[in-house]
Write an enzyme that holds these catalytic residues in place. Sequence first.
Site, PDB file in Angstrom:
ATOM      1  N   GLY A 191       0.818  -1.215   0.000  1.00 18.60           N
ATOM      2  CA  GLY A 191       0.000   0.000   0.000  1.00 18.60           C
ATOM      3  C   GLY A 191       0.849   1.260   0.000  1.00 18.60           C
ATOM      4  O   GLY A 191       0.476   2.275  -0.593  1.00 18.60           O
ATOM      5  N   ASN A 192       2.009   1.183   0.657  1.00 14.16           N
ATOM      6  CA  ASN A 192       2.854   2.378   0.754  1.00 14.16           C
ATOM      7  C   ASN A 192       3.483   2.766  -0.577  1.00 14.16           C
ATOM      8  O   ASN A 192       3.950   3.887  -0.734  1.00 14.16           O
ATOM      9  CB  ASN A 192       3.933   2.194   1.821  1.00 14.16           C
ATOM     10  CG  ASN A 192       3.318   2.237   3.214  1.00 14.16           C
ATOM     11  OD1 ASN A 192       2.642   3.187   3.567  1.00 14.16           O
ATOM     12  ND2 ASN A 192       3.509   1.185   3.977  1.00 14.16           N
ATOM     13  N   LYS A 232      -0.556  -2.257  14.601  1.00 13.51           N
ATOM     14  CA  LYS A 232      -0.567  -2.110  13.145  1.00 13.51           C
ATOM     15  C   LYS A 232      -0.771  -0.647  12.760  1.00 13.51           C
ATOM     16  O   LYS A 232      -1.826  -0.076  13.036  1.00 13.51           O
ATOM     17  CB  LYS A 232      -1.683  -2.988  12.569  1.00 13.51           C
ATOM     18  CG  LYS A 232      -1.827  -2.896  11.083  1.00 13.51           C
ATOM     19  CD  LYS A 232      -0.684  -3.567  10.369  1.00 13.51           C
ATOM     20  CE  LYS A 232      -0.737  -3.282   8.887  1.00 13.51           C
ATOM     21  NZ  LYS A 232       0.493  -3.681   8.210  1.00 13.51           N
ATOM     22  N   LYS A 265      -1.586  -7.449   5.350  1.00  8.40           N
ATOM     23  CA  LYS A 265      -1.775  -8.000   3.998  1.00  8.40           C
ATOM     24  C   LYS A 265      -0.697  -9.026   3.656  1.00  8.40           C
ATOM     25  O   LYS A 265      -0.922  -9.887   2.806  1.00  8.40           O
ATOM     26  CB  LYS A 265      -1.840  -6.878   2.958  1.00  8.40           C
ATOM     27  CG  LYS A 265      -0.516  -6.213   2.606  1.00  8.40           C
ATOM     28  CD  LYS A 265       0.079  -6.767   1.349  1.00  8.40           C
ATOM     29  CE  LYS A 265       1.393  -6.118   0.970  1.00  8.40           C
ATOM     30  NZ  LYS A 265       2.271  -5.572   1.980  1.00  8.40           N
ATOM     31  N   LYS A 314       6.496  -9.188   6.531  1.00 17.38           N
ATOM     32  CA  LYS A 314       6.850  -9.711   5.198  1.00 17.38           C
ATOM     33  C   LYS A 314       7.769 -10.923   5.331  1.00 17.38           C
ATOM     34  O   LYS A 314       7.563 -11.942   4.677  1.00 17.38           O
ATOM     35  CB  LYS A 314       7.562  -8.638   4.363  1.00 17.38           C
ATOM     36  CG  LYS A 314       6.634  -7.531   3.945  1.00 17.38           C
ATOM     37  CD  LYS A 314       7.357  -6.531   3.060  1.00 17.38           C
ATOM     38  CE  LYS A 314       6.772  -5.160   3.219  1.00 17.38           C
ATOM     39  NZ  LYS A 314       5.307  -5.097   3.310  1.00 17.38           N
TER      40      LYS A 314
END
Length: 313
Positions: A11-12, A127, A211, A273
């Site tokens: 998203g970033n 988060k 995500k 991640k």
Amino acid sequence: MKNRIVVALGGNALGNSAKEQRDAVRETAIPIVDLIEAGHEVILAHGNGPQVGMINLAMDSATKNLPSFAEMPITECVAMSQGYIGYHLQRFIRDELKRRNIDKEVATIVTEVLVDGDDPAFKSPNKPIGAFYTKEEAEKLEKQGYTMMEDAGRGYRRVVASPKPVDIVQKKTIKTLIDNSQIVITVGGGGIPVKYVEGKGTLGEFAVIDKDFASAKLAELIDADYLIILTAVEKIAINYGKENEQWLDKLSIDDAKKYIKEGHFAPGSMLPKVEAALGFAASKQGRRALVTSLEKAKDGIAGLTGTVIVDEK
Ligand code: ADP
Ligand code: MG
């Protein structure tokens, strides 16, 4: 070899406005369609940190300024972000497919993801969502009852609970579409967190699912071969941001576990991640993951850059 590939977009890296997002997605569509053109089955997932923050902020200010405007829960904001980001992805991927005369459908699924109401994450929100604030602004917001946290050296952000994904509610629909050669955009922003309560039905949960974990869960459930996480950095580093920083081409499961313990990956950004990538790579023989930047996606997929996470055994 034709692979089933889950591509997770950060998203970033998608920009902070509709225009920036369109520009980013138009470019991103190219390496994605390259994969499709090469014969791979591609399933797209994406983050939504800045976007859901923006939606949240807009809704919050409407609630403050318009007496008739009721508060919009985070789950509904995530649903909106799936539509907003999915619209751009499906639109530009479809156009790119058309340009190359590839006859395939592409569609976004408003995706709910089951979480466990007893997940310990609900006790310690961590988060980051939404805008970046200075230390002073963050202290003010904390007094108003928000939980704030420093995010990877870039400023302070609001934080909410981030429970682990347990199951994807729409998984059968997703599989049906993939099996019929269609391109699916799913688990946007990690999915809308829900739980099922006997007698009450499905309920939304005040949380945001990472995500990266949702993408790894998706990759496992649809039996993908390859998980590609596209973010803002070209590779994973150890000693990130320090003088002895070292960018990694390859990361084994054992090294990943060791580096996690040593604290090389920032919680809420690179740590999920690495954890998601190693979880997927370790889950079945032949599965591997790649972390690279959106701009380097093409080179990364060609094996020229990025960090590959693979079970060496
Ligand atoms: P996304 O929107 O793709 O999920 P995040 O901002 O959550 O992106 O995570 C990517 C960021 O993680 C990078 O931009 C980088 O600033 C940060 N980061 C933290 N630790 C590391 C590390 N060890 N190696 C590389 N990047 C790191
Ligand atoms: Mg992130």
